[in-house]
Design an enzyme around this catalytic site. Sequence first.
Site, PDB file in Angstrom:
ATOM      1  CB  ALA A 113      -0.931   0.004   1.210  1.00 19.87           C
ATOM      2  N   GLY A 114       2.101   1.138  -0.466  1.00 18.89           N
ATOM      3  CA  GLY A 114       2.975   2.297  -0.547  1.00 18.89           C
ATOM      4  C   GLY A 114       2.619   3.193  -1.710  1.00 18.89           C
ATOM      5  CB  ALA A 115       4.597   5.837  -3.387  1.00 18.80           C
ATOM      6  CG  MET A 116       3.994   1.970  -8.548  1.00 18.20           C
ATOM      7  SD  MET A 116       3.437   3.369  -9.590  1.00 18.20           S
ATOM      8  CE  MET A 116       5.018   4.181  -9.892  1.00 18.20           C
ATOM      9  N   GLY A 159       9.151   2.327 -17.050  1.00 18.62           N
ATOM     10  CA  GLY A 159       8.852   3.577 -17.754  1.00 18.62           C
ATOM     11  C   GLY A 159       8.835   4.766 -16.817  1.00 18.62           C
ATOM     12  CE  LYS A 188      13.762   3.604 -12.041  1.00 24.50           C
ATOM     13  NZ  LYS A 188      13.171   4.373 -10.935  1.00 24.50           N
ATOM     14  CG  ASP A 206      11.873   4.821 -14.712  1.00 24.85           C
ATOM     15  OD1 ASP A 206      11.584   5.839 -14.064  1.00 24.85           O
ATOM     16  OD2 ASP A 206      11.612   3.669 -14.318  1.00 24.85           O
ATOM     17  CG  ASN A 249      17.268   6.242  -6.393  1.00 29.09           C
ATOM     18  OD1 ASN A 249      17.827   5.433  -5.675  1.00 29.09           O
ATOM     19  ND2 ASN A 249      16.044   6.049  -6.863  1.00 29.09           N
ATOM     20  CD  GLU A 283      13.533   0.221  -4.439  1.00 26.42           C
ATOM     21  OE1 GLU A 283      13.272   0.588  -5.599  1.00 26.42           O
ATOM     22  OE2 GLU A 283      12.959  -0.714  -3.859  1.00 26.42           O
TER      23      GLU A 283
END
Length: 347
Positions: free
Chosen positions: A9-12, A143, A198, A256, A266, A294
């Site tokens: 249930a995080g951001a994405m 993406g 990325k 991305d 990052n 990450e």
Amino acid sequence: MAVVTIIGAGAMGSALAIPLIDNGCTVKLWGTNLDQDIIKDLIEGKEHPKHKHKLPSEIEFYYADELEKAMFGSTHVILAITSDALGHVFEKVVPYLNNDMIIATVSKGFDTNKLGEIVILPEILKEKLTEQLSNIPIVVVGGPCKANEVIYRSPSNVVYACEDLNAAKNFKELISTDVYNVKVDTDVIGTEVSVAMKNAYAVALGFAEGFKQREGYTHNNTKSALFTVALEEMILLSEALGGKIKSVIGLPGAGDLEVTGEAGRNRLLGEVIGGGMTSFDALAKMKDEDITVEGYSAVNFGYRLSINLIEKGLLTKELPLLSALYKILYNNESCYASIKKVLNEYN
């Protein structure tokens, strides 16, 4: 109608509920042990704490101990878990899977398989599946797609890739809208290498932003050069593993990397280091603030993977920017001197 269970249930994870709801799907959002406060707020009708935005009331919300209820009747599963926890969480999901389901993962990174080899995340998922479930398609997503902008319905383009193209097309029909645009592909390796690396190379783009803070003038030339070197090294890694160039120069790679280099954790790590803080101090500061980067682990995995590929004869030499990133982040070497050396020797 499709029933989609989103794991995480995080951001994405929460953001992807939006296009699914817009398309009339039944959406179940399950929170891990780390998401319990989020789920509580959402059940109470409050804003999602990461987005500062309310989610549609049609979404069903489930606590960590309600996984069986969250998976009941599900036809599709989306995994939105950090790379380091993906395998552990997926083990809990496997007992509720069946061969008619399709799995998608938006997790980004590498991990180590049972043989100790560094592999892309779909390989970790395949290891967790039982023999009876081994044919379940796994779709990977890549993406330029910031979670908060999916919430706001900002026009976006992403790639859903799967060895089984029909599975990717199935997910596209499920989630694609007039603002969340989905392209399909079969290049799982190229897509996964791109979305993992990325994050690593976005740290390098952050260095250039930090140089600006330290010296008082822009380093856009530096950032653009680093972007170019990063793409070339991502292409070499992807090809060495069997991926395709088009994924790296397309949405999962170049697209991305550009958006990740504009903002996010990052880029922030790189910016702090480029601004003059040592990497060890910067990482300690972000750890104290409970900020997970990450790209930090992606640099480690990517560097070790590149060395393995050299030993196997699949890469002819070290990747200079990736090697510099590793030495800066893990050996505390000078950021400015290392990056200047990379660009001096670029040809």
